[in-house]
Design a protein around this motif. Structure first.
Motif, short mmCIF file in Angstrom:
data_model
loop_
_atom_site.label_atom_id
_atom_site.label_comp_id
_atom_site.label_asym_id
_atom_site.label_seq_id
_atom_site.Cartn_x
_atom_site.Cartn_y
_atom_site.Cartn_z
N ASP A 1 0.83 -1.21 0.00
CA ASP A 1 0.00 0.00 0.00
C ASP A 1 0.86 1.26 0.00
OD1 ASP A 1 -2.52 -1.00 -0.17
OD2 ASP A 1 -2.94 -0.97 1.97
N HIS B 1 -2.98 6.07 -5.09
CA HIS B 1 -4.39 5.66 -5.03
C HIS B 1 -4.56 4.25 -5.58
CE1 HIS B 1 -4.58 10.04 -4.65
NE2 HIS B 1 -5.73 9.84 -4.02
N ALA B 2 -4.10 3.28 -4.79
CA ALA B 2 -4.15 1.88 -5.21
C ALA B 2 -5.59 1.38 -5.36
CB ALA B 2 -3.40 1.01 -4.21
N SER C 1 -1.56 3.72 -8.97
CA SER C 1 -1.27 3.43 -7.56
C SER C 1 0.14 3.83 -7.17
CB SER C 1 -1.50 1.94 -7.27
OG SER C 1 -0.56 1.14 -7.97
#
Length: 441
Positions: free
Chosen positions: A105, A292-293, A287
């Motif tokens: 993330d 912004h995955a 991402s």
């Protein structure tokens, strides 16, 4: 008498100008000062978003419109805590909590976007692009494509001139779309390969789809010296590489060797940009650019029109297009990224990651038990200077013979990493992310 008349005139002028000024101020207030009062269908949504954003969660969590957090019995959004924190406001530090360095993330950019809450926000109407198509009979936003081309031109990392652009559900969907296109109607099944250490999805996706047109053939190491020039190869080339952050080039050569270049990390906050790449198929993902995955948006730059059409047909069959909401959000985000020539976001990301790398490198330089990958400083055309390393992952090696299971060694110290089980000849290596949120520390 004259003085009285003059005084009366002065008073009249005073009241006239005062009244005029007051009227103008009132008009300005009505036009701009009461903006929220003039909102119609967006008013409720805006108030809901502001209310959720106002929840601080002690700096160790976030609240979201679609979330139900700790202690929320009415279905209302509440704090969702980061790892190692709990309680209704995420203020409780959980005891004996391991440090999770496994996930990819990219939350390190979260503070940047919170500082730009207004310019990056998107309001979506209930009737926004309900059709499968967007414009001119396509499923791709023409305006978003323009901004993607502009982004590559401004950053100078990839040549988009003369290329076809194809969107995907992240770059993940495009991985197999490219394999499919390059192995289409070959005389024999194509061997799909990658050089270890490689991104695990290359192998898992290829095996999952189990196509008669291609098969997973493992590491390029066992094929690079093959004497059979008739074999078909599709090679994944990740540069900078995931997980070690090092530059990569195709290993397999020959008349039937083709490459898919995964440039997910070829951006100034992760690596130096020494030159503009210009390959047959180049993959990118939102991402790793903006963090912004969850938006699940990626794209490919493709030279050959026939390959482009095969990949387009694959994605159209696979998902019947791409989320219009994701495209809208990507467009809004890229507009912010492009402000001031991209300097703000990429400098923020680079500063954050390079600082973490410097601290980790300094700490481990004193150890004989662990070591990190070696990445040299390099000149970057975007920053126009020599930049220090700032990889997204630490490629950690346990140097002691008795520490063959590096994952277990770190787990015993309360650190969760990802073992390099796809590399039989380097079992003592483990990946740890550097892209976590500051608030999760």
């Amino acid at each position: 008498m004259g003085n009285k008349t003059q005084g009366s005139s002065s008073k009249c002028l005073f009241f006239f100008f005062s009244g005029s000024l007051s009227l103008n101020l009132l008009l300005l207030y009505l036009s701009f000062g009461r903006q929220s009062d003039r909102l119609t269908w967006t008013r409720t949504a805006a108030l809901e978003a502001e209310a959720v954003a106002s929840l601080s969660c002690s700096g160790h969590g976030r609240a979201f419109l679609d979330g139900i957090g700790f202690g929320s019995s009415q279905g209302e959004p509440a704090c969702e805590c980061y790892g190692c924190y709990g309680g209704s406001d995420c203020s409780e530090l959980l005891p004996d909590c391991p440090a999770d360095a496994d996930s990819g993330d990219p939350l390190f950019l979260e503070p940047f976007w919170m500082q730009r809450a207004e310019s990056s926000a998107v309001m979506v109407s209930g009737w926004h692009r309900m059709s499968y198509q967007i414009t001119k009979g396509t499923m791709l936003s023409i305006e978003l494509e323009k901004h993607i081309r502009k982004l590559h031109s401004v950053i100078g990392n990839a040549n988009e001139t003369g290329k076809f652009i194809l969107f995907g559900v992240g770059s993940t969907q495009l991985l197999n779309a490219a394999v499919h296109a390059l192995s289409y109607k070959t005389l024999s099944p194509a061997y799909v390969v990658a050089t270890a250490p490689y991104y695990g999805a290359y192998e898992t996706q290829t095996k999952l789809f189990n196509s008669e047109d291609y098969e997973w053939a493992g590491d390029t190491f066992q094929w690079k010296n093959t004497s059979d020039s008739s074999l078909n190869f599709v090679e994944f080339v990740t540069s900078p590489n995931n997980p070690d952050g090092l530059p990569r080039h195709p290993v397999i050569q020959g008349p039937f060797a083709k490459a898919i270049h995964d440039h997910a990390y070829y951006w100034p906050h992760f690596t130096a940009i020494p030159s503009m790449v210009d390959e047959e198929i180049m993959l990118f993902t939102l991402s790793k650019i903006t963090g912004h995955a969850g938006t699940r948006f990626g794209w490919a730059l493709i030279k050959d029109e026939e390959v482009y059409n095969r990949m387009l047909k694959y994605t159209a069959t696979n998902t019947i297009g791409f989320s219009h909401e994701s495209q809208l959000r990507a467009l809004k985000l890229l507009k912010v990224v492009l402000q001031r020539g991209g300097r703000d976001m990429f400098q923020f990301g680079y500063t954050t990651l390079s600082d973490r790398w410097r601290k980790l490198s300094t700490s481990l330089s004193l150890s004989k038990r662990f070591s990190l990958q070696k990445i040299a400083p390099q000149y970057c055309n975007f920053f126009q200077r020599i930049r220090e390393p700032s990889p997204g992952y630490a490629w950690l090696k346990c140097e002691m013979e008795e520490d063959e299971d590096c994952e277990r060694v770190l787990s015993g110290a309360g650190i969760i990493g990802r073992a390099a089980n796809v590399i039989p000849r380097a079992r003592m290596i483990l990946r740890a992310k550097l892209q976590f949120s500051v608030a999760s520390l």
